[in-house]
Write an enzyme that holds these catalytic residues in place. Sequence first.
Site, PDB file in Angstrom:
ATOM      1  N   ALA A 118       7.975  38.675  98.710  1.00 47.33           N
ATOM      2  CA  ALA A 118       9.429  38.738  98.828  1.00 47.33           C
ATOM      3  C   ALA A 118      10.022  39.747  97.854  1.00 47.33           C
ATOM      4  CB  ALA A 118      10.025  37.351  98.615  1.00 47.33           C
ATOM      5  N   GLY A 119       9.366  40.909  97.749  1.00 50.23           N
ATOM      6  CA  GLY A 119       9.974  42.057  97.081  1.00 50.23           C
ATOM      7  C   GLY A 119      10.678  42.894  98.142  1.00 50.23           C
ATOM      8  N   ALA A 163       9.633  45.182 100.042  1.00 50.14           N
ATOM      9  CA  ALA A 163       8.888  45.393 101.290  1.00 50.14           C
ATOM     10  C   ALA A 163       8.915  44.140 102.170  1.00 50.14           C
ATOM     11  CB  ALA A 163       7.445  45.781 100.962  1.00 50.14           C
ATOM     12  N   ALA A 210      13.110  47.428  88.940  1.00 50.71           N
ATOM     13  CA  ALA A 210      13.223  48.889  89.095  1.00 50.71           C
ATOM     14  C   ALA A 210      14.475  49.391  88.391  1.00 50.71           C
ATOM     15  CB  ALA A 210      13.239  49.261  90.568  1.00 50.71           C
ATOM     16  N   GLN A 211      14.292  50.362  87.528  1.00 50.09           N
ATOM     17  CA  GLN A 211      15.418  50.853  86.719  1.00 50.09           C
ATOM     18  C   GLN A 211      15.960  52.187  87.224  1.00 50.09           C
ATOM     19  OE1 GLN A 211      14.171  51.249  82.652  1.00 50.09           O
ATOM     20  NE2 GLN A 211      13.911  49.052  82.346  1.00 50.09           N
ATOM     21  N   GLU A 270      15.751  63.062  88.522  1.00 53.27           N
ATOM     22  CA  GLU A 270      14.572  62.554  87.806  1.00 53.27           C
ATOM     23  C   GLU A 270      13.484  63.612  87.817  1.00 53.27           C
ATOM     24  OE1 GLU A 270      13.323  58.745  89.349  1.00 53.27           O
ATOM     25  OE2 GLU A 270      14.649  57.672  87.992  1.00 53.27           O
ATOM     26  N   HIS A 321       2.888  54.420  83.228  1.00 56.38           N
ATOM     27  CA  HIS A 321       4.201  54.893  82.773  1.00 56.38           C
ATOM     28  C   HIS A 321       4.080  55.238  81.295  1.00 56.38           C
ATOM     29  CE1 HIS A 321       8.424  55.266  81.966  1.00 56.38           C
ATOM     30  NE2 HIS A 321       8.665  55.182  83.266  1.00 56.38           N
ATOM     31  N   ARG A 378       4.828  62.736  84.604  1.00 53.12           N
ATOM     32  CA  ARG A 378       4.566  61.403  84.052  1.00 53.12           C
ATOM     33  C   ARG A 378       3.125  61.263  83.534  1.00 53.12           C
ATOM     34  NH1 ARG A 378       6.754  56.356  87.566  1.00 53.12           N
ATOM     35  NH2 ARG A 378       8.724  57.052  86.728  1.00 53.12           N
ATOM     36  N   HIS A 385       1.541  50.918  85.723  1.00 49.79           N
ATOM     37  CA  HIS A 385       2.904  50.806  86.245  1.00 49.79           C
ATOM     38  C   HIS A 385       2.954  50.736  87.766  1.00 49.79           C
ATOM     39  CE1 HIS A 385       7.198  51.337  86.228  1.00 49.79           C
ATOM     40  NE2 HIS A 385       7.134  52.466  86.924  1.00 49.79           N
ATOM     41  N   GLU A 404       3.955  48.370  97.991  1.00 49.76           N
ATOM     42  CA  GLU A 404       2.974  48.890  97.031  1.00 49.76           C
ATOM     43  C   GLU A 404       1.543  48.520  97.402  1.00 49.76           C
ATOM     44  OE1 GLU A 404       4.292  48.561  92.997  1.00 49.76           O
ATOM     45  OE2 GLU A 404       2.325  49.087  92.190  1.00 49.76           O
ATOM     46  N   ARG A 417       2.601  59.255  92.253  1.00 41.81           N
ATOM     47  CA  ARG A 417       3.853  58.928  92.940  1.00 41.81           C
ATOM     48  C   ARG A 417       5.010  59.707  92.331  1.00 41.81           C
ATOM     49  NH1 ARG A 417       7.973  54.471  91.874  1.00 41.81           N
ATOM     50  NH2 ARG A 417       7.000  54.525  89.827  1.00 41.81           N
ATOM     51  N   SER A 464       9.053  54.706  95.606  1.00 47.93           N
ATOM     52  CA  SER A 464       8.366  53.512  96.112  1.00 47.93           C
ATOM     53  C   SER A 464       9.308  52.505  96.744  1.00 47.93           C
ATOM     54  CB  SER A 464       7.513  52.863  95.026  1.00 47.93           C
ATOM     55  OG  SER A 464       8.164  52.898  93.809  1.00 47.93           O
ATOM     56  N   LEU A 465      10.492  52.320  96.200  1.00 45.57           N
ATOM     57  CA  LEU A 465      11.447  51.455  96.903  1.00 45.57           C
ATOM     58  C   LEU A 465      11.727  52.060  98.280  1.00 45.57           C
ATOM     59  CD1 LEU A 465      13.981  50.682  94.002  1.00 45.57           C
ATOM     60  CD2 LEU A 465      12.224  49.164  94.913  1.00 45.57           C
TER      61      LEU A 465
HETATM   62  C1  LIG Z   1       9.484  48.133  85.507  1.00 45.48           C
HETATM   63  C2  LIG Z   1       9.400  48.846  86.824  1.00 45.48           C
HETATM   64  C3  LIG Z   1      10.338  49.832  87.157  1.00 45.48           C
HETATM   65  C4  LIG Z   1      10.269  50.490  88.384  1.00 45.48           C
HETATM   66  N1  LIG Z   1      11.238  51.402  88.726  1.00 45.48           N
HETATM   67  C5  LIG Z   1      11.241  51.940  89.976  1.00 45.48           C
HETATM   68  C6  LIG Z   1      12.307  52.777  90.427  1.00 45.48           C
HETATM   69  O1  LIG Z   1      13.267  53.024  89.703  1.00 45.48           O
HETATM   70  N2  LIG Z   1      12.262  53.261  91.694  1.00 45.48           N
HETATM   71  C7  LIG Z   1      11.223  52.998  92.548  1.00 45.48           C
HETATM   72  O2  LIG Z   1      11.237  53.474  93.683  1.00 45.48           O
HETATM   73  N3  LIG Z   1      10.201  52.214  92.139  1.00 45.48           N
HETATM   74  C8  LIG Z   1      10.198  51.672  90.896  1.00 45.48           C
HETATM   75  N4  LIG Z   1       9.164  50.867  90.510  1.00 45.48           N
HETATM   76  C9  LIG Z   1       8.128  50.531  91.483  1.00 45.48           C
HETATM   77  C10 LIG Z   1       8.707  49.558  92.502  1.00 45.48           C
HETATM   78  O3  LIG Z   1       9.577  48.657  91.848  1.00 45.48           O
HETATM   79  C11 LIG Z   1       7.613  48.776  93.205  1.00 45.48           C
HETATM   80  O4  LIG Z   1       6.617  49.648  93.659  1.00 45.48           O
HETATM   81  C12 LIG Z   1       8.185  48.043  94.414  1.00 45.48           C
HETATM   82  O5  LIG Z   1       9.294  47.263  94.021  1.00 45.48           O
HETATM   83  C13 LIG Z   1       7.115  47.167  95.038  1.00 45.48           C
HETATM   84  O6  LIG Z   1       7.730  46.383  96.023  1.00 45.48           O
HETATM   85  P1  LIG Z   1       6.844  45.376  96.854  1.00 45.48           P
HETATM   86  O7  LIG Z   1       7.796  44.669  97.756  1.00 45.48           O
HETATM   87  O8  LIG Z   1       5.703  46.085  97.434  1.00 45.48           O
HETATM   88  O9  LIG Z   1       6.246  44.373  95.747  1.00 45.48           O
HETATM   89  P2  LIG Z   1       6.989  43.399  94.718  1.00 45.48           P
HETATM   90  O10 LIG Z   1       8.419  43.730  94.563  1.00 45.48           O
HETATM   91  O11 LIG Z   1       6.181  43.366  93.472  1.00 45.48           O
HETATM   92  O12 LIG Z   1       6.881  41.978  95.427  1.00 45.48           O
HETATM   93  C14 LIG Z   1       5.623  41.364  95.634  1.00 45.48           C
HETATM   94  C15 LIG Z   1       5.842  39.990  96.213  1.00 45.48           C
HETATM   95  O13 LIG Z   1       4.602  39.455  96.677  1.00 45.48           O
HETATM   96  C16 LIG Z   1       4.466  38.105  96.242  1.00 45.48           C
HETATM   97  N5  LIG Z   1       3.029  37.787  96.271  1.00 45.48           N
HETATM   98  C17 LIG Z   1       1.996  38.468  95.726  1.00 45.48           C
HETATM   99  N6  LIG Z   1       0.826  37.889  96.039  1.00 45.48           N
HETATM  100  C18 LIG Z   1       1.126  36.799  96.796  1.00 45.48           C
HETATM  101  C19 LIG Z   1       0.352  35.783  97.425  1.00 45.48           C
HETATM  102  N7  LIG Z   1      -0.988  35.785  97.364  1.00 45.48           N
HETATM  103  N8  LIG Z   1       1.005  34.807  98.105  1.00 45.48           N
HETATM  104  C20 LIG Z   1       2.359  34.806  98.200  1.00 45.48           C
HETATM  105  N9  LIG Z   1       3.138  35.761  97.641  1.00 45.48           N
HETATM  106  C21 LIG Z   1       2.528  36.738  96.953  1.00 45.48           C
HETATM  107  C22 LIG Z   1       5.149  38.093  94.889  1.00 45.48           C
HETATM  108  O14 LIG Z   1       5.473  36.783  94.488  1.00 45.48           O
HETATM  109  C23 LIG Z   1       6.381  38.951  95.226  1.00 45.48           C
HETATM  110  O15 LIG Z   1       7.334  38.166  95.884  1.00 45.48           O
HETATM  111  C24 LIG Z   1       9.224  50.202  89.277  1.00 45.48           C
HETATM  112  C25 LIG Z   1       8.267  49.240  88.947  1.00 45.48           C
HETATM  113  C26 LIG Z   1       8.351  48.564  87.735  1.00 45.48           C
HETATM  114  C27 LIG Z   1       7.335  47.518  87.396  1.00 45.48           C
END
Ligand SMILES: Cc1cc2nc3c(=O)[nH]c(=O)nc-3n(C[C@H](O)[C@H](O)[C@H](O)COP(=O)(O)OP(=O)(O)OC[C@H]3O[C@@H](n4cnc5c(N)ncnc54)[C@H](O)[C@@H]3O)c2cc1C
Length: 507
Positions: A17-18, A20, A50-51, A118, A233, A278, A337, A361, A372, A377-378
């Site tokens: 629930a990120g 994606a 994400a900042q 950036e 990072h 980076r 990161h 991701e 990257r 990535s968002l």
């Molecule tokens: C500090 C920080 C700053 C960043 N800044 C930026 C930015 O400014 N711009 C940008 O584009 N990107 C940025 N990134 C990268 C970006 O935030 C991530 O790549 C992106 O948010 C990933 O989204 P996601 O939905 O794939 O995963 P996530 O947002 O990490 O969500 C993963 C989800 O999967 C769930 N999950 C995992 N395994 C399981 C399982 N087995 N069963 C059930 N649920 C599970 C977790 O609980 C969570 O809900 C940053 C990353 C970090 C850490």
Amino acid sequence: MNALTRNPADRVVVVGAGVAGLATALRLAPRPVTLVSASPLGLGTATGWAQGGIAAAIGADDAAELHAADTLAAGAGLSEPEVAARVAAEGPHLIDWLRGIGVAFDRAEDGALALGLEAAHGRRRIVRAGGDATGARVLEGLVRAVQAAPSVEVVVATVRDLLRDADGAVAGVVCARDGVPFRIPARAVVLATGGLGALYAATTNPRGATGRGLALAARAGAVMRDMEFVQFHPTAIAAGADPMPLATEALRGEGARLVDEHGEPVMAGVAGGDLAPRDVVARGIFGALARGRTVHLDTRGALGSRMATRFPTVAALCAEAGIDPAVQAIPVRPAAHYHMGGVKVDARGATSVPGLYACGEVASTGLHGANRLASNSLLEGLAYAGFVADGLDAASGPALPEATPPRASGDLAPIRALMEARVGVVRDEAGLREAVARLAPLSPTCDAALVALLVAHTALGRRESRGAHWRSDFSGSAPARHSEITLGTVLAEIEPAARAAAEALAR
Ligand SMILES: Cc1cc2nc3c(=O)[nH]c(=O)nc-3n(C[C@H](O)[C@H](O)[C@H](O)COP(=O)(O)OP(=O)(O)OC[C@H]3O[C@@H](n4cnc5c(N)ncnc54)[C@H](O)[C@@H]3O)c2cc1C
């Protein structure tokens, strides 16, 4: 074991629930979706942290072609041009879509969207919300929309395994909540489980980012691509917290400087200095730390008391660590990161296993290559949510009774220390061999060890330095190639050697 029966049989399970997972669940409407998340909505995601922002070619001087070209340049020869073009073209529409669900992006004085710059972006194209709180604002908007969506059912549980049908297609998931297992049959499963940064001792990622979706896919036989490419990072705040808070790169864009304990510039003599790419800055800081120096990000001259208003998230993170960046330099070090590699997917987000999709991701779409581009990535998660929803072909049959082998969640500390020391910013053959030898015996029963093993093994096989993968024993580049593996090919390659090495280590 109970089966969840509330939804109709053509339900899709989305895991995570990120950005994606939430966006995929919304884009699949009106199709019934069960969204399974290990944490309650709004918590436990990298998305919320994400900042920087979201890259989108919106400015009058910008174009999707320019954004795609910057993406390819950052990817160091391994980004796919057609993927970069397609994702960049989606950027402006996705910002409109987010505004449509109520995300309020920052505005310039003339009322137009404020566009930030950036590193390695040739144009101002970073769309932000709440200054450096973009991820939190985007996550809030998506969570609100999911909670209001009648087609989405949310289940808080951890997915432990994938169900298969008689033809081997993925036909649902096995979950656990409070130690109680239950199954959710589905016509297709979308992994949106995020990255693997928490496999490293120093990371900016949430604790749950141990590559759990990567392990599910690998154990199901999926093709994994470019697993060795982990982005570090350069400026995680080194004040004792785990995970480490991030000091965004935008600070250096605003004039903050990297200095050692004597106030001497750390990046002196390196092309690009503090604003080098980076991976270059990460290696510069890593080298200084290895020589016994301490490294600080000094915001005092460039930003001073404006930190609190210009970078409220970083200022608050510093305050939590007992640092006042208006008068003190911020101690920093590189930290794992972002994972560029992942489960290989096609243009519809489909993996090589029928019925299994991946988004965000956890996926390797071909966008990021070996490195990257910041704020892509968002964007990628949002774009592929739409591609998955448009292309999803839910065709699996009834799930067979599963026999889930016991897996140890165990103590991650030794794995994290090993990854930090041997599979980190700078790698070499001896260290990678040791990592493979230590991880291989753990991998049959421990998902974190399995994923770490895949990273170490592919890093060992890539005898060159490219993008975020730096080998001190191979500093040049070889002809560009992706590494594509399955768990089966890896085990076949390492078994004899790793067993012998593991036995030697045990003696
Ligand atoms: C500090 C920080 C700053 C960043 N800044 C930026 C930015 O400014 N711009 C940008 O584009 N990107 C940025 N990134 C990268 C970006 O935030 C991530 O790549 C992106 O948010 C990933 O989204 P996601 O939905 O794939 O995963 P996530 O947002 O990490 O969500 C993963 C989800 O999967 C769930 N999950 C995992 N395994 C399981 C399982 N087995 N069963 C059930 N649920 C599970 C977790 O609980 C969570 O809900 C940053 C990353 C970090 C850490």
